[in-house]
Design a protein around this motif. Structure first.
Motif, PDB file in Angstrom:
ATOM      1  N   GLY A  44       0.830  -1.193   0.000  1.00 46.39           N
ATOM      2  CA  GLY A  44       0.000   0.000   0.000  1.00 46.39           C
ATOM      3  C   GLY A  44       0.864   1.241   0.000  1.00 46.39           C
ATOM      4  O   GLY A  44       2.093   1.167   0.176  1.00 46.39           O
ATOM      5  N   PRO A  96      -3.992  -0.868  -2.112  1.00 41.85           N
ATOM      6  CA  PRO A  96      -4.482   0.338  -1.424  1.00 41.85           C
ATOM      7  C   PRO A  96      -3.573   1.549  -1.638  1.00 41.85           C
ATOM      8  O   PRO A  96      -2.366   1.480  -1.402  1.00 41.85           O
ATOM      9  CB  PRO A  96      -4.494  -0.086   0.044  1.00 41.85           C
ATOM     10  CG  PRO A  96      -4.670  -1.570   0.002  1.00 41.85           C
ATOM     11  CD  PRO A  96      -3.881  -2.017  -1.194  1.00 41.85           C
ATOM     12  N   LEU A 146      -4.576   3.222   6.323  1.00 41.70           N
ATOM     13  CA  LEU A 146      -4.054   2.411   5.218  1.00 41.70           C
ATOM     14  C   LEU A 146      -3.785   0.985   5.688  1.00 41.70           C
ATOM     15  O   LEU A 146      -4.118   0.018   4.995  1.00 41.70           O
ATOM     16  CB  LEU A 146      -2.776   3.038   4.666  1.00 41.70           C
ATOM     17  CG  LEU A 146      -2.120   2.270   3.519  1.00 41.70           C
ATOM     18  CD1 LEU A 146      -2.880   2.487   2.215  1.00 41.70           C
ATOM     19  CD2 LEU A 146      -0.650   2.678   3.335  1.00 41.70           C
ATOM     20  N   ILE A 169      -5.332  -2.480   4.293  1.00 37.82           N
ATOM     21  CA  ILE A 169      -4.531  -3.641   3.873  1.00 37.82           C
ATOM     22  C   ILE A 169      -4.977  -4.900   4.617  1.00 37.82           C
ATOM     23  O   ILE A 169      -5.139  -5.976   4.028  1.00 37.82           O
ATOM     24  CB  ILE A 169      -3.032  -3.371   4.120  1.00 37.82           C
ATOM     25  CG1 ILE A 169      -2.526  -2.268   3.175  1.00 37.82           C
ATOM     26  CG2 ILE A 169      -2.216  -4.648   3.951  1.00 37.82           C
ATOM     27  CD1 ILE A 169      -1.139  -1.759   3.519  1.00 37.82           C
TER      28      ILE A 169
END
Length: 346
Positions: A84, A112, A173, A177
């Motif tokens: 990510g 992401p 984030l 994930i």
């Protein structure tokens, strides 16, 4: 000279290290606008960590400005290496200096990707995400395309985000994930500014009425003469309120510095956004006397002018305006951490 802009004392980095993260950064192989080779340098850095430290269980990226464009390309090209990315103030319109090395967008990020962006720089990011949505519909059922999240920071500027905003973006984030869903936080407005914190041996700002030469520059709105020329002063002594503080920190790479004033201190002194003020460095009357514009990005002053702006992590940043990092602000001002500084209105 190439230096990676990694300061372990920066609040965001310091917190990551305390939490057990390994933080690595590259300056890339050369200065200037570099995209294609920068993506290669990031992959080389990741491999260096594997070779010298050990296997990586989770590798995430953070890129600022041009770095935001670079991590976007990496999420398109190498989702197997990076789980990510957070892209801060992503300069998606930046082109490689060498056109033949330019990378084209696939509009197919496969993991992401969270954009943390000041409200004044949303246009290119909205355009990119719109094209990602279109591409996802075209390849539906064939290739996984992950729609990026856009977090708008309600503050004008470029890369002007606080440590708390960065920490919150990274935490979300990691949840994205882990749980593979981000529907409720795909769009978000954020604004968190911290108050600056001084160590015990650093004094807070104090104020004192002092006789000063008012309107030292005959035209105080002029960009000329960043150092006030004592020979051209208008001899008009008036009593003004002067704020006395210190240099809190000096950036180890850019040489900009932070002074222990808060926006409310500037307001008390009559220094408002878009107004020039005087900053005396060193003991009062003994150091450099600078004319500084207090404002926000973009600064409508000449390159080489002194500028000051609110630091989202508290206090006020001071620097010489430069697009090529060739000025060394603290060196020119002859200040270091702990140096006294005085501020008053022109």
């Amino acid at each position: 000279q190439l230096l990676a802009d990694l300061d372990p004392e920066e609040p965001f980095i310091k917190r990551l290290i305390k939490q057990g993260w390994l933080v690595a950064m590259t300056s890339y192989r050369r200065n200037g606008r570099i995209i294609k080779h920068a993506t290669e340098d990031m992959n080389i850095l990741r491999q260096w960590v594997v070779d010298h430290i050990g296997p990586i269980s989770c590798c995430v990226l953070e890129g600022r400005s041009m770095g935001g464009k670079i991590v976007t390309h990496l999420m398109e090209m190498h989702p197997e290496l990076y789980m990510g990315a957070v892209a801060i103030g992503a300069a998606l319109l930046t082109k490689d200096e060498k056109e033949y090395e330019s990378l084209e967008w696939s509009y197919q990020p496969a993991g992401p990707l969270l954009y943390l962006t000041n409200q004044s720089e949303l246009g290119p990011i909205l355009d990119y995400v719109s094209k990602v949505k279109s591409k996802r519909e075209q390849v539906k059922g064939q290739i996984e395309v992950v729609e990026p999240a856009i977090w708008e920071v309600w503050r004008e500027g470029h890369n002007l985000v606080s440590s708390k905003e960065r920490q919150t973006a990274l935490r979300n984030l990691m949840e994205w994930i882990q749980y593979s869903t981000f529907i409720t936080a795909r769009k978000k407005n954020v604004l968190w500014r911290e108050k600056g914190k001084l160590s015990r041996n650093q004094p807070v700002v104090h104020f004192k009425k002092t006789l000063k030469t008012k309107n030292a520059n005959p035209n105080p709105n002029s960009n000329n003469n960043n150092f006030i020329n004592k020979k051209t002063m208008v001899e008009k002594q008036v009593e003004v309120e002067v704020g006395h503080g210190v240099v809190v920190s000096v950036h180890p790479v850019h040489d900009s510095f932070v002074i222990s004033f808060e926006p409310e201190d500037m307001e008390r002194l009559g220094v408002r956004q878009g107004k020039w003020f005087v900053m005396e460095c060193g003991e009062e009357g003994s150091g450099e006397k600078l004319k500084v514009m207090y404002g926000s990005y973009p600064f409508f002053v000449d390159v080489g002018s002194w500028v000051a702006w609110d630091n989202p992590d508290g206090f006020i940043n001071v620097s010489i305006l430069s697009w090529v990092d060739k000025y060394y602000s603290a060196t020119v001002a002859k200040v270091k951490q702990g140096s006294p500084v005085s501020v008053y209105c022109l």
